[in-house]
Design an enzyme around this catalytic site. Structure first.
Site, PDB file in Angstrom:
ATOM      1  N   LYS A  77     -13.166  -5.013  11.225  1.00  0.00           N
ATOM      2  CA  LYS A  77     -13.918  -4.054  10.350  1.00  0.00           C
ATOM      3  C   LYS A  77     -15.560  -3.985  10.819  1.00  0.00           C
ATOM      4  O   LYS A  77     -16.025  -2.801  10.711  1.00  0.00           O
ATOM      5  CB  LYS A  77     -14.073  -4.670   8.701  1.00  0.00           C
ATOM      6  CG  LYS A  77     -12.311  -4.551   8.233  1.00  0.00           C
ATOM      7  CD  LYS A  77     -12.410  -5.396   6.813  1.00  0.00           C
ATOM      8  CE  LYS A  77     -11.027  -5.232   6.520  1.00  0.00           C
ATOM      9  NZ  LYS A  77     -10.787  -6.396   5.462  1.00  0.00           N
ATOM     10  N   VAL A 121       0.820  -1.419  -0.130  1.00  0.00           N
ATOM     11  CA  VAL A 121       0.094   0.059  -0.024  1.00  0.00           C
ATOM     12  C   VAL A 121       0.946   1.444   0.131  1.00  0.00           C
ATOM     13  O   VAL A 121       0.861   2.217  -0.740  1.00  0.00           O
ATOM     14  CB  VAL A 121      -0.957   0.016   1.197  1.00  0.00           C
ATOM     15  CG1 VAL A 121      -1.827   1.368   1.302  1.00  0.00           C
ATOM     16  CG2 VAL A 121      -1.862  -1.174   1.126  1.00  0.00           C
ATOM     17  N   GLU A 165      -2.575 -15.001   3.111  1.00  0.00           N
ATOM     18  CA  GLU A 165      -1.174 -14.850   3.659  1.00  0.00           C
ATOM     19  C   GLU A 165      -0.871 -16.427   3.539  1.00  0.00           C
ATOM     20  O   GLU A 165      -1.747 -17.483   3.695  1.00  0.00           O
ATOM     21  CB  GLU A 165      -1.237 -14.270   5.031  1.00  0.00           C
ATOM     22  CG  GLU A 165      -2.058 -13.019   5.155  1.00  0.00           C
ATOM     23  CD  GLU A 165      -0.904 -11.792   4.736  1.00  0.00           C
ATOM     24  OE1 GLU A 165       0.423 -12.173   4.653  1.00  0.00           O
ATOM     25  OE2 GLU A 165      -1.605 -10.919   4.477  1.00  0.00           O
ATOM     26  N   ASP A 179      -9.976 -10.498  10.814  1.00  0.00           N
ATOM     27  CA  ASP A 179     -10.000  -9.323  10.134  1.00  0.00           C
ATOM     28  C   ASP A 179     -11.566  -8.578   9.802  1.00  0.00           C
ATOM     29  O   ASP A 179     -11.396  -7.392   9.923  1.00  0.00           O
ATOM     30  CB  ASP A 179      -9.418  -9.767   8.530  1.00  0.00           C
ATOM     31  CG  ASP A 179      -9.464  -8.502   7.599  1.00  0.00           C
ATOM     32  OD1 ASP A 179      -8.478  -7.598   7.753  1.00  0.00           O
ATOM     33  OD2 ASP A 179     -10.075  -8.447   6.722  1.00  0.00           O
ATOM     34  N   GLU A 213     -10.419   5.741   6.168  1.00  0.00           N
ATOM     35  CA  GLU A 213     -11.446   5.462   5.010  1.00  0.00           C
ATOM     36  C   GLU A 213     -10.847   3.905   4.566  1.00  0.00           C
ATOM     37  O   GLU A 213     -11.630   2.763   4.375  1.00  0.00           O
ATOM     38  CB  GLU A 213     -11.314   6.090   3.908  1.00  0.00           C
ATOM     39  CG  GLU A 213     -12.284   5.810   2.562  1.00  0.00           C
ATOM     40  CD  GLU A 213     -13.631   5.537   3.417  1.00  0.00           C
ATOM     41  OE1 GLU A 213     -14.528   6.611   3.425  1.00  0.00           O
ATOM     42  OE2 GLU A 213     -14.366   4.434   3.338  1.00  0.00           O
TER      43      GLU A 213
END
Ligand code: HSE
Length: 445
Positions: free
Chosen positions: A219, A30, A204, A215, A143
């Site tokens: 969120k 990223v 992964e 994960d 975001e």
């Protein structure tokens, strides 16, 4: 007379303001994309912000590693603490709890606006970051922490600020959506599909954070906090991953008009809010059922807006960088024009309910002895626990089960989770029940 020079639309004017100093913490998939976009879109970003954005440093563990053509090697530093103290906007894409938390708190203390993609940190310790940002009067944007490129944090925080959200259903983990999709479309078993996800770079080497629902739970906590103006911590989120989903579950889902998705479910009830992540049967005609591959989608039900769906890429360097850059532009605009973005909104302080209080529909699959009265016995147990049956399907013995076995598929009306759990225990104790094959929640119906 000379004609006035027009600035071509594709060459925005460069504002005369002093550059804003941008620090990047982390330069992996990223971070390197964030650096690239900051470079190739510099003129547009400057025009949108009202001042140039100058990348003043990139904190990495290994300053010798190659970071690609868009990261000037002279910007690489191992001194992240020093870097955050000389930035106007700090972008954190390193992940993990520490040192990310300390660095963000240090950046905030120095008056920098912060942009983070760190869902684990926000879900675990968001209130600390919010409080620090609030007392320093700086922006905290995130975001990219939920569903990658998909604009969902801003719509819930801002666009729906005048509405009342009742429910959020999200496919917020691309890896598990890819795995379930391959199981559905190719008839693969879970291990095969996970291996394929690994070979394509979605999963992964250790896929447990995705497969176990961790994960997605992080969120879900973030989405629920925003949607219900209530603090929902990671520990408040009930979590069940896809590890137990079998090829047969997927096949039966299709036979009964559903597809299996790992859903983050956050809903408001009269008693409070309830947040959970688990494999779910989603009706084939629900918009979430059409979300294929590694895509993400978030389905929101609000009183006035009705149903909304946000769809797109939930991971990957470039899509995630898009969300990060959107936040950087917002934070940078505030530096130029004054003002601040939204702060934490937790005024509602709704009770956060345990999983046992959830109310949803269920599908039970049972292997039972195929003799008169068995269906009635099972139905009696459900009725004793106040679980109402919506539909029953019976099929002949599934291959691999002993002779004289029938397969029962029972779909219930909305019931309380604790009642359903007690029902399953009681049903499994019936002599005529050979095996409770699966229990799946039905969502979106
Ligand atoms: N591993 C996540 C996913 C991406 O598969 O969606 C980052 O949250």
């Amino acid at each position: 007379m000379t004609a006035p020079q027009e600035t071509p639309a594709h060459e925005p004017t460069s504002p005369g303001r002093a550059p804003l100093r941008v620090a990047l913490l982390g330069c992996g998939v990223v971070g390197s994309e964030v650096a690239r976009l900051l470079t190739v879109q510099a003129a547009d970003l400057a025009a949108r912000v009202g001042a140039p954005l100058e990348l003043v440093g990139v904190a990495v563990r290994d300053v010798a590693a190659d970071r690609g053509p868009f990261v000037d090697r002279s910007l690489l530093t191992a001194d992240a603490e020093g870097l955050v103290a000389r930035a106007d906007v700090v972008i954190e894409v390193m992940g993990g709890i520490e040192p990310a938390r300390s660095l963000l708190l240090r950046a905030i203390a120095h008056g920098a606006a912060v942009v983070t993609a760190n869902k684990a940190l926000l879900a675990q310790d968001g209130p600390t970051l919010y409080a620090a940002a609030d007392s320093a009067g700086v922006d905290l944007y995130f975001e990219a922490a939920v569903a990658g490129a998909i604009p969902i944090v801003r719509p819930i925080r801002e666009s729906l600020a005048g509405d009342r959200v009742q429910r959020v259903l999200g496919i917020v983990n691309g890896t598990t959506n890819f795995v379930l999709d391959r199981m559905t479309s190719e008839g693969m078993d879970l291990d095969q599909a996970v291996k394929e996800a690994q070979s394509l770079g979605y999963a992964e080497a250790d896929p447990s954070a995705d497969v176990d629902g961790d994960d997605a739970a992080a969120k879900a906590a973030i989405l629920a906090s925003l949607a219900f103006h209530t603090r929902v911590a990671l520990s408040d989120v009930y979590r069940e991953g896809i590890g137990a989903v079998t090829a047969t579950d997927v096949e039966w889902a299709a036979r009964s008009g559903y597809t299996i998705k790992l859903l983050a479910v956050a809903e408001r009830t009269d008693a409070g809010v309830q947040v959970r992540v688990h494999p779910s049967l989603v009706p084939l005609d629900h918009p979430l059922a059409g979300v294929r591959g590694a895509f993400n989608a978030v389905f929101v039900e609000a009183d006035a807006a009705g149903e909304l769906m946000f769809y797109g890429r939930g991971a990957g360097g470039t899509p995630t960088a898009s969300a990060v850059l959107g936040d950087v532009v917002s934070a940078a605009r505030h530096r130029v024009l004054g003002g601040r973005g939204p702060v934490e909104s937790s005024y509602a302080k709704l009770p956060v309910l345990p999983a046992s209080a959830a109310r949803t529909r269920y599908q039970l699959r049972l292997d039972v002895v195929d003799r008169p009265g068995v269906l009635a016995q099972v139905a009696t147990v459900l009725s004793t626990h106040e679980v109402s049956i919506e539909a029953v399907q019976q099929s002949p013995a599934v291959p691999g089960t002993p002779d004289g076995t029938a397969h029962l598929v029972i779909t219930t009306h909305r019931s309380v989770e604790s009642a359903l759990a007690a029902t399953v225990v009681a049903v499994s104790k019936l002599d005529a029940v050979r095996r409770v094959v699966s229990v799946l929640r039905v969502e979106g119906a």
